[in-house]
Design an enzyme around this catalytic site. Structure first.
Site, PDB file in Angstrom:
ATOM      1  NE  ARG A 175      -3.589  -4.021 -29.952  1.00  0.00           N
ATOM      2  CZ  ARG A 175      -3.315  -3.232 -31.012  1.00  0.00           C
ATOM      3  NH1 ARG A 175      -3.842  -3.463 -32.200  1.00  0.00           N
ATOM      4  NH2 ARG A 175      -2.486  -2.221 -30.908  1.00  0.00           N
ATOM      5  CB  SER A 225       0.063  -1.504 -24.064  1.00  0.00           C
ATOM      6  OG  SER A 225       1.011  -0.687 -24.684  1.00  0.00           O
ATOM      7  CD  GLU A 295      -3.133  -4.743 -26.331  1.00  0.00           C
ATOM      8  OE1 GLU A 295      -3.285  -3.506 -26.255  1.00  0.00           O
ATOM      9  OE2 GLU A 295      -2.235  -5.278 -27.003  1.00  0.00           O
TER      10      GLU A 295
HETATM   11  C1  LIG Z   1       7.607  -5.597 -24.835  1.00  0.00           C
HETATM   12  C2  LIG Z   1       6.303  -5.865 -25.527  1.00  0.00           C
HETATM   13  C3  LIG Z   1       5.853  -4.999 -26.519  1.00  0.00           C
HETATM   14  C4  LIG Z   1       4.637  -5.238 -27.170  1.00  0.00           C
HETATM   15  N1  LIG Z   1       4.232  -4.368 -28.142  1.00  0.00           N
HETATM   16  C5  LIG Z   1       3.070  -4.587 -28.782  1.00  0.00           C
HETATM   17  C6  LIG Z   1       2.627  -3.687 -29.808  1.00  0.00           C
HETATM   18  O1  LIG Z   1       3.284  -2.725 -30.170  1.00  0.00           O
HETATM   19  N2  LIG Z   1       1.428  -3.963 -30.395  1.00  0.00           N
HETATM   20  C7  LIG Z   1       0.669  -5.047 -30.065  1.00  0.00           C
HETATM   21  O2  LIG Z   1      -0.400  -5.224 -30.648  1.00  0.00           O
HETATM   22  N3  LIG Z   1       1.065  -5.893 -29.084  1.00  0.00           N
HETATM   23  C8  LIG Z   1       2.231  -5.701 -28.456  1.00  0.00           C
HETATM   24  N4  LIG Z   1       2.627  -6.569 -27.463  1.00  0.00           N
HETATM   25  C9  LIG Z   1       1.754  -7.689 -27.064  1.00  0.00           C
HETATM   26  C10 LIG Z   1       1.977  -9.008 -27.844  1.00  0.00           C
HETATM   27  O3  LIG Z   1       3.322  -9.098 -28.305  1.00  0.00           O
HETATM   28  C11 LIG Z   1       1.021  -9.123 -29.030  1.00  0.00           C
HETATM   29  O4  LIG Z   1      -0.324  -9.117 -28.609  1.00  0.00           O
HETATM   30  C12 LIG Z   1       1.282 -10.394 -29.838  1.00  0.00           C
HETATM   31  O5  LIG Z   1       0.510 -10.363 -31.007  1.00  0.00           O
HETATM   32  C13 LIG Z   1       0.965 -11.667 -29.067  1.00  0.00           C
HETATM   33  O6  LIG Z   1       1.512 -12.764 -29.778  1.00  0.00           O
HETATM   34  P1  LIG Z   1       1.959 -14.098 -29.061  1.00  0.00           P
HETATM   35  O7  LIG Z   1       2.340 -15.059 -30.128  1.00  0.00           O
HETATM   36  O8  LIG Z   1       2.947 -13.861 -28.015  1.00  0.00           O
HETATM   37  O9  LIG Z   1       0.577 -14.566 -28.422  1.00  0.00           O
HETATM   38  P2  LIG Z   1       0.324 -15.146 -26.948  1.00  0.00           P
HETATM   39  O10 LIG Z   1       0.632 -14.103 -25.954  1.00  0.00           O
HETATM   40  O11 LIG Z   1       0.981 -16.459 -26.802  1.00  0.00           O
HETATM   41  O12 LIG Z   1      -1.247 -15.343 -27.016  1.00  0.00           O
HETATM   42  C14 LIG Z   1      -2.126 -14.241 -27.038  1.00  0.00           C
HETATM   43  C15 LIG Z   1      -3.525 -14.753 -27.408  1.00  0.00           C
HETATM   44  O13 LIG Z   1      -3.482 -15.249 -28.734  1.00  0.00           O
HETATM   45  C16 LIG Z   1      -3.891 -16.624 -28.772  1.00  0.00           C
HETATM   46  N5  LIG Z   1      -3.058 -17.272 -29.788  1.00  0.00           N
HETATM   47  C17 LIG Z   1      -1.705 -17.276 -29.882  1.00  0.00           C
HETATM   48  N6  LIG Z   1      -1.321 -17.945 -30.991  1.00  0.00           N
HETATM   49  C18 LIG Z   1      -2.459 -18.361 -31.600  1.00  0.00           C
HETATM   50  C19 LIG Z   1      -2.740 -19.118 -32.779  1.00  0.00           C
HETATM   51  N7  LIG Z   1      -1.780 -19.575 -33.581  1.00  0.00           N
HETATM   52  N8  LIG Z   1      -4.039 -19.347 -33.079  1.00  0.00           N
HETATM   53  C20 LIG Z   1      -5.038 -18.903 -32.284  1.00  0.00           C
HETATM   54  N9  LIG Z   1      -4.835 -18.218 -31.159  1.00  0.00           N
HETATM   55  C21 LIG Z   1      -3.576 -17.941 -30.825  1.00  0.00           C
HETATM   56  C22 LIG Z   1      -3.641 -17.153 -27.369  1.00  0.00           C
HETATM   57  O14 LIG Z   1      -4.457 -18.269 -27.064  1.00  0.00           O
HETATM   58  C23 LIG Z   1      -3.988 -15.926 -26.526  1.00  0.00           C
HETATM   59  O15 LIG Z   1      -5.378 -15.834 -26.341  1.00  0.00           O
HETATM   60  C24 LIG Z   1       3.854  -6.366 -26.808  1.00  0.00           C
HETATM   61  C25 LIG Z   1       4.310  -7.242 -25.812  1.00  0.00           C
HETATM   62  C26 LIG Z   1       5.527  -7.001 -25.184  1.00  0.00           C
HETATM   63  C27 LIG Z   1       6.006  -7.967 -24.135  1.00  0.00           C
END
Ligand SMILES: Cc1cc2nc3c(=O)[nH]c(=O)nc-3n(C[C@H](O)[C@H](O)[C@H](O)COP(=O)(O)OP(=O)(O)OC[C@H]3O[C@@H](n4cnc5c(N)ncnc54)[C@H](O)[C@@H]3O)c2cc1C
Length: 302
Positions: A175, A225, A295
């Site tokens: 992560r 998580s 996380e």
């Molecule tokens: C039901 C559920 C299941 C999940 N399962 C998993 C799993 O199996 N494995 C896992 O790793 N995660 C999981 N997650 C967490 C999440 O989906 C991941 O961490 C995902 O990668 C976050 O992406 P996001 O675009 O939503 O980022 P956001 O939540 O919008 O942002 C997260 C971070 O990334 C930064 N960010 C976002 N986009 C960019 C960009 N383009 N450039 C720079 N920084 C950026 C943001 O500023 C923030 O700090 C889960 C979440 C949910 C709700």
């Protein structure tokens, strides 16, 4: 804070603007007060340009993906939140790699890879974020992670503009990525995948999705998580063995289905989630001498 001038510039280059945008509508937790300004850019490559407009005015900037790993303060976010609208953008094949813009949902990328007979992204199918968020977080599941397939990423850095970052410079760990260290905005990424039969890829994707539906409380808003996996343990198992499954603070609850998830059972505030998370950290430390670390990214006004 003078937001009108930079907001007007954003409008003139095709962005959409929303003042006092409720972050509860932009996060999977359905929690969070208003951001002073939300700017939606039509193309991830413009995210850097827009960020620099606000940087010049010394206005704080947050990059938003799909808001699936965020817990936003009840008091909201000071400054501007920048998000890419990638509804119409498709991944593409480039020189044997699959290239995708940062704002595209991971699910769309996985389906594109499958349809083109490219294997390696099956693990990511059920992760609800964007490609940019997944690269930034080095998201992973089912023994796979972005670092297994990421070949290079394109990102905007304050000092150099948009540059391509090769695999060996991505600093991908659990992560973790170089973009956290250097405040890079991920605008695109290229993946090196292996050829396979689409039907076989599809079976693996659907099997991972089935396991998620079976084990995870997908029927409730959450951010996945809540804690990182401590070395040698599983956060959910530690929480469960401390008897904390189902523990509730306000509208926030430790999921009965998966103790690693904190869910919003309806009307949870950020404060409820934080109080619950603090209680879990304390009890797990007391019972197991393991320090849980969130996380989920906490964002916004203290
Ligand atoms: C039901 C559920 C299941 C999940 N399962 C998993 C799993 O199996 N494995 C896992 O790793 N995660 C999981 N997650 C967490 C999440 O989906 C991941 O961490 C995902 O990668 C976050 O992406 P996001 O675009 O939503 O980022 P956001 O939540 O919008 O942002 C997260 C971070 O990334 C930064 N960010 C976002 N986009 C960019 C960009 N383009 N450039 C720079 N920084 C950026 C943001 O500023 C923030 O700090 C889960 C979440 C949910 C709700």
């Amino acid at each position: 804070m003078q937001l009108d001038k930079p907001a007007d510039i954003c409008l003139s280059i095709g962005c959409q603007i929303q003042k006092n945008a409720p972050m509860s509508e932009h996060t999977s937790f359905r929690i969070g007060g208003p951001a002073d300004l939300l700017v939606t850019v039509p193309d991830a490559a413009k995210m850097g340009q827009v960020k620099s407009i606000f940087d010049k005015e010394e206005i704080p900037v947050l990059i938003l993906g799909n808001g699936t790993n965020m817990l936003v303060s009840d008091k909201g976010i000071e400054g501007v939140v920048i998000k890419a609208d990638a509804q119409r953008i498709q991944p593409e094949l480039r020189d044997g790699l699959v290239f995708c813009q940062g704002g595209v949902p991971l699910k769309k990328l996985c389906r594109f890879a499958r349809d083109n007979g490219m294997s390696g992204l099956e693990f990511a199918y059920g992760i609800p974020g964007t490609v940019g968020g997944a690269v930034y977080m080095n998201a992973g599941a089912f023994n796979g992670q972005m670092s297994d397939v990421l070949f290079w990423a394109e990102a905007y850095f304050d000092d150099s503009g948009i540059v391509r970052v090769e695999q060996d410079k991505l600093n991908l760990g659990y992560r973790h990525s170089v973009f956290m260290e250097k405040r890079g905005v991920v605008t695109g990424a290229a993946f090196l995948l292996k050829p396979d039969i689409p039907e076989k890829i599809d079976l693996r994707m659907e099997e991972f999705m089935r396991r998620r539906r079976e084990k995870q409380p997908l029927e409730y808003p959450s951010a996945g998580s809540f804690f990182k996996r401590p070395k040698g343990f599983f956060a959910g198992a530690l929480i469960e063995s401390s008897g904390l499954k189902g523990k509730t603070v306000g509208g926030a609850q430790v999921s009965e289905k998966h103790a690693g998830f904190i869910i919003n059972t309806g009307g949870a505030t950020c404060n409820d989630v934080q109080r619950l998370a603090d209680a879990l950290i304390k009890c797990v430390m007391r019972d197991h001498q393991v320090m849980l670390q969130p996380e989920v990214c906490f964002i916004g006004r203290e």
